[in-house]
Design an enzyme around this catalytic site. Sequence first.
Site, PDB file in Angstrom:
ATOM      1  N   THR A 135     -33.223   8.866 -17.096  1.00 18.83           N
ATOM      2  CA  THR A 135     -33.906  10.134 -16.818  1.00 18.83           C
ATOM      3  C   THR A 135     -33.564  10.652 -15.417  1.00 18.83           C
ATOM      4  OG1 THR A 135     -36.107  11.003 -16.304  1.00 18.83           O
ATOM      5  CG2 THR A 135     -35.892   8.655 -16.222  1.00 18.83           C
ATOM      6  N   ASP A 136     -33.650  11.967 -15.258  1.00 20.25           N
ATOM      7  CA  ASP A 136     -33.435  12.544 -13.921  1.00 20.25           C
ATOM      8  C   ASP A 136     -34.551  12.157 -12.947  1.00 20.25           C
ATOM      9  OD1 ASP A 136     -35.470  14.093 -15.029  1.00 20.25           O
ATOM     10  OD2 ASP A 136     -34.543  16.032 -14.587  1.00 20.25           O
ATOM     11  N   GLU A 137     -35.672  11.639 -13.491  1.00 21.83           N
ATOM     12  CA  GLU A 137     -36.806  11.306 -12.612  1.00 21.83           C
ATOM     13  C   GLU A 137     -36.471  10.165 -11.650  1.00 21.83           C
ATOM     14  OE1 GLU A 137     -40.668  11.406 -14.499  1.00 21.83           O
ATOM     15  OE2 GLU A 137     -39.916  12.687 -16.092  1.00 21.83           O
ATOM     16  N   TYR A 160     -43.394   4.937 -13.805  1.00 19.37           N
ATOM     17  CA  TYR A 160     -42.420   5.187 -14.887  1.00 19.37           C
ATOM     18  C   TYR A 160     -41.011   5.312 -14.332  1.00 19.37           C
ATOM     19  CZ  TYR A 160     -39.542   8.012 -18.042  1.00 19.37           C
ATOM     20  OH  TYR A 160     -38.494   8.494 -18.793  1.00 19.37           O
ATOM     21  N   LYS A 164     -37.589   2.922 -14.742  1.00 20.94           N
ATOM     22  CA  LYS A 164     -36.313   3.406 -15.293  1.00 20.94           C
ATOM     23  C   LYS A 164     -35.187   3.204 -14.276  1.00 20.94           C
ATOM     24  CE  LYS A 164     -35.653   5.291 -18.764  1.00 20.94           C
ATOM     25  NZ  LYS A 164     -35.322   4.750 -20.127  1.00 20.94           N
TER      26      LYS A 164
HETATM   27  P1  NAD Z   1     -41.076   8.034 -26.849  1.00 22.18           P
HETATM   28  O1  NAD Z   1     -42.210   7.489 -26.060  1.00 22.18           O
HETATM   29  O2  NAD Z   1     -41.289   9.201 -27.742  1.00 22.18           O
HETATM   30  O3  NAD Z   1     -40.467   6.865 -27.758  1.00 22.18           O
HETATM   31  C1  NAD Z   1     -40.280   5.565 -27.307  1.00 22.18           C
HETATM   32  C2  NAD Z   1     -39.996   4.676 -28.514  1.00 22.18           C
HETATM   33  O4  NAD Z   1     -39.756   3.344 -28.024  1.00 22.18           O
HETATM   34  C3  NAD Z   1     -41.169   4.587 -29.494  1.00 22.18           C
HETATM   35  O5  NAD Z   1     -40.703   4.694 -30.806  1.00 22.18           O
HETATM   36  C4  NAD Z   1     -41.754   3.206 -29.240  1.00 22.18           C
HETATM   37  O6  NAD Z   1     -42.355   2.626 -30.383  1.00 22.18           O
HETATM   38  C5  NAD Z   1     -40.509   2.437 -28.815  1.00 22.18           C
HETATM   39  N1  NAD Z   1     -40.818   1.268 -27.980  1.00 22.18           N
HETATM   40  C6  NAD Z   1     -41.647   1.217 -26.904  1.00 22.18           C
HETATM   41  N2  NAD Z   1     -41.692  -0.035 -26.419  1.00 22.18           N
HETATM   42  C7  NAD Z   1     -40.843  -0.775 -27.179  1.00 22.18           C
HETATM   43  C8  NAD Z   1     -40.429  -2.132 -27.143  1.00 22.18           C
HETATM   44  N3  NAD Z   1     -40.919  -2.981 -26.232  1.00 22.18           N
HETATM   45  N4  NAD Z   1     -39.541  -2.565 -28.060  1.00 22.18           N
HETATM   46  C9  NAD Z   1     -39.062  -1.720 -29.019  1.00 22.18           C
HETATM   47  N5  NAD Z   1     -39.415  -0.433 -29.086  1.00 22.18           N
HETATM   48  C10 NAD Z   1     -40.295   0.037 -28.178  1.00 22.18           C
HETATM   49  O7  NAD Z   1     -39.940   8.329 -25.786  1.00 22.18           O
HETATM   50  P2  NAD Z   1     -38.828   9.475 -25.775  1.00 22.18           P
HETATM   51  O8  NAD Z   1     -39.394  10.682 -25.143  1.00 22.18           O
HETATM   52  O9  NAD Z   1     -38.195   9.571 -27.096  1.00 22.18           O
HETATM   53  O10 NAD Z   1     -37.782   8.859 -24.738  1.00 22.18           O
HETATM   54  C11 NAD Z   1     -36.727   8.012 -25.185  1.00 22.18           C
HETATM   55  C12 NAD Z   1     -35.918   7.555 -23.984  1.00 22.18           C
HETATM   56  O11 NAD Z   1     -35.374   8.680 -23.301  1.00 22.18           O
HETATM   57  C13 NAD Z   1     -36.738   6.790 -22.965  1.00 22.18           C
HETATM   58  O12 NAD Z   1     -35.945   5.720 -22.492  1.00 22.18           O
HETATM   59  C14 NAD Z   1     -37.004   7.800 -21.866  1.00 22.18           C
HETATM   60  O13 NAD Z   1     -37.141   7.157 -20.622  1.00 22.18           O
HETATM   61  C15 NAD Z   1     -35.746   8.634 -21.934  1.00 22.18           C
HETATM   62  N6  NAD Z   1     -35.895  10.042 -21.497  1.00 22.18           N
HETATM   63  C16 NAD Z   1     -36.867  10.831 -22.043  1.00 22.18           C
HETATM   64  C17 NAD Z   1     -36.982  12.165 -21.658  1.00 22.18           C
HETATM   65  C18 NAD Z   1     -38.015  13.068 -22.272  1.00 22.18           C
HETATM   66  O14 NAD Z   1     -38.128  14.230 -21.843  1.00 22.18           O
HETATM   67  N7  NAD Z   1     -38.761  12.663 -23.273  1.00 22.18           N
HETATM   68  C19 NAD Z   1     -36.104  12.680 -20.693  1.00 22.18           C
HETATM   69  C20 NAD Z   1     -35.111  11.846 -20.143  1.00 22.18           C
HETATM   70  C21 NAD Z   1     -35.023  10.530 -20.573  1.00 22.18           C
HETATM   71  P1  TYD Z   2     -44.677  15.644 -18.906  1.00 23.19           P
HETATM   72  O1  TYD Z   2     -44.448  16.325 -20.206  1.00 23.19           O
HETATM   73  O2  TYD Z   2     -45.664  14.526 -18.842  1.00 23.19           O
HETATM   74  O3  TYD Z   2     -43.239  15.182 -18.387  1.00 23.19           O
HETATM   75  P2  TYD Z   2     -42.788  14.579 -16.940  1.00 23.19           P
HETATM   76  O4  TYD Z   2     -43.988  14.289 -16.140  1.00 23.19           O
HETATM   77  O5  TYD Z   2     -42.071  13.331 -17.338  1.00 23.19           O
HETATM   78  O6  TYD Z   2     -41.914  15.615 -16.335  1.00 23.19           O
HETATM   79  O7  TYD Z   2     -45.139  16.733 -17.843  1.00 23.19           O
HETATM   80  C1  TYD Z   2     -44.317  17.858 -17.563  1.00 23.19           C
HETATM   81  C2  TYD Z   2     -44.989  18.651 -16.477  1.00 23.19           C
HETATM   82  O8  TYD Z   2     -46.212  19.210 -16.983  1.00 23.19           O
HETATM   83  C3  TYD Z   2     -45.402  17.812 -15.278  1.00 23.19           C
HETATM   84  O9  TYD Z   2     -45.197  18.565 -14.096  1.00 23.19           O
HETATM   85  C4  TYD Z   2     -46.867  17.537 -15.491  1.00 23.19           C
HETATM   86  C5  TYD Z   2     -47.340  18.792 -16.211  1.00 23.19           C
HETATM   87  N1  TYD Z   2     -48.477  18.608 -17.155  1.00 23.19           N
HETATM   88  C6  TYD Z   2     -49.617  19.416 -17.037  1.00 23.19           C
HETATM   89  O10 TYD Z   2     -49.724  20.287 -16.154  1.00 23.19           O
HETATM   90  N2  TYD Z   2     -50.632  19.236 -17.935  1.00 23.19           N
HETATM   91  C7  TYD Z   2     -50.583  18.278 -18.901  1.00 23.19           C
HETATM   92  O11 TYD Z   2     -51.580  18.128 -19.684  1.00 23.19           O
HETATM   93  C8  TYD Z   2     -49.392  17.482 -19.031  1.00 23.19           C
HETATM   94  C9  TYD Z   2     -49.280  16.434 -20.087  1.00 23.19           C
HETATM   95  C10 TYD Z   2     -48.367  17.691 -18.123  1.00 23.19           C
END
Ligand code: NAD
Ligand code: TYD
Length: 352
Positions: A135-137, A160, A164
């Site tokens: 992630t970019d975070e 988090y 990562k």
């Molecule tokens: P999500 O929370 O929707 O899904 C995570 C999945 O991992 C779930 O299906 C969960 O059951 C599984 N999981 C959790 N712990 C586990 C374990 N110990 N063993 C096996 N499976 C396990 O997450 P997401 O939003 O789909 O993100 C997927 C990946 O992409 C993550 O690594 C996250 O850090 C990365 N990512 C997400 C975003 C975003 O905006 N959602 C952006 C950049 C990177």
């Molecule tokens: P989120 O979807 O949790 O992603 P991330 O924190 O990983 O970027 O949140 C996106 C942005 O929205 C973040 O600045 C926090 C804000 N946010 C709210 O203002 N209200 C909410 O209820 C949630 C879940 C997030």
Amino acid sequence: MKTYLVTGGAGFIGSNFVIYMLNKYSDVKIINVDKLTYAGNLENLKSVESNPNYVFVQADICDKEAIQSLFDQYDIDYVVNFAAESHVDRSITNPEIFVQTNVLGTVNLLNIAKNAWAVGDDQYKDGVKFMQVSTDEVYGSLGAEGFFMETTPLDPHSPYSSSKASADLFVKAYSDTYKLPVNITRCSNNYGPYQFPEKLIPLMINNTLQHKELPIYGDGMQIRDWLYVEDHCKAIDMVVRGGKLGEVYNVGGHNERPNIVIVKTILEYVKENVDPAVGEHMMKHVADRKGHDRRYGIDPEKIKRDLGWYPETTFEVGIKKTIQWYLNHKEWMENVTSGAYQEYYQRMYSNR
Ligand code: NAD
Ligand code: TYD
């Protein structure tokens, strides 16, 4: 035929990736290993569950025996590691599970893949790769100017993003020390179908449709760089196939928006197309997130230049598609918001 071990394939991005790959290629086999935490949902994968090139295994990526047995049973070419605890707010209240899954789980996968793929000292079967979805975070927070580049120093703030970043460093260590073939992608915020409604966009869509308050943390002027999930899946596919070994690729589409603009966009669409009773009176500024990162913004030039990736879905199109998807999948939303979600929501938002 290439065999992918996809971890976390029942989550938001993972399930989109599994569907994307099986729809695009007839010569890939996907082994989806997922623990099925609160965020994992096999309903997401209904459209592919009878595909002969798809296998689901419920297991924890930290479980040595379970992961080893998958490498014994299948001739795995690629690991694509999505499995993670992914929500910043949950990491603030319970950091340990983030270390367990995101750090130790990744190290477990790296170790088993390294041993299974080794054909000599620092030498591996042809064509294998460990792909870490990051992630970019991990880069921390930006001021008003500039973008995250692959060379930006890691400076994570939340539990988090720290977990990562730590996982990324272990992937780098396996590349530097053991010459394991790896890539890391660092993507900006994703949105689209099957995203669990703890994240901003699906939470706001659900609350709008339910006539519930829309909780905006602090002033709502924090900026995220939004990417439609299918564009992320395309990037991962391209990096697995063509990424230069050992390299990091940032993935983003220059779609920066303050949170409050996202919420207003959702409200406007729902008001015009679904329910004239919704409106900005539903927005409520609540206590800010601890350590809240102010701005994320990706410089995607490297993946564009080296691999020819570009995002196909503009934010304007993507957000409409996403809202429409949730409108067409009310039962999915009802299922994921029953039970434990209610408790989570109460705990997170009732005294905010
Ligand atoms: P999500 O929370 O929707 O899904 C995570 C999945 O991992 C779930 O299906 C969960 O059951 C599984 N999981 C959790 N712990 C586990 C374990 N110990 N063993 C096996 N499976 C396990 O997450 P997401 O939003 O789909 O993100 C997927 C990946 O992409 C993550 O690594 C996250 O850090 C990365 N990512 C997400 C975003 C975003 O905006 N959602 C952006 C950049 C990177
Ligand atoms: P989120 O979807 O949790 O992603 P991330 O924190 O990983 O970027 O949140 C996106 C942005 O929205 C973040 O600045 C926090 C804000 N946010 C709210 O203002 N209200 C909410 O209820 C949630 C879940 C997030």
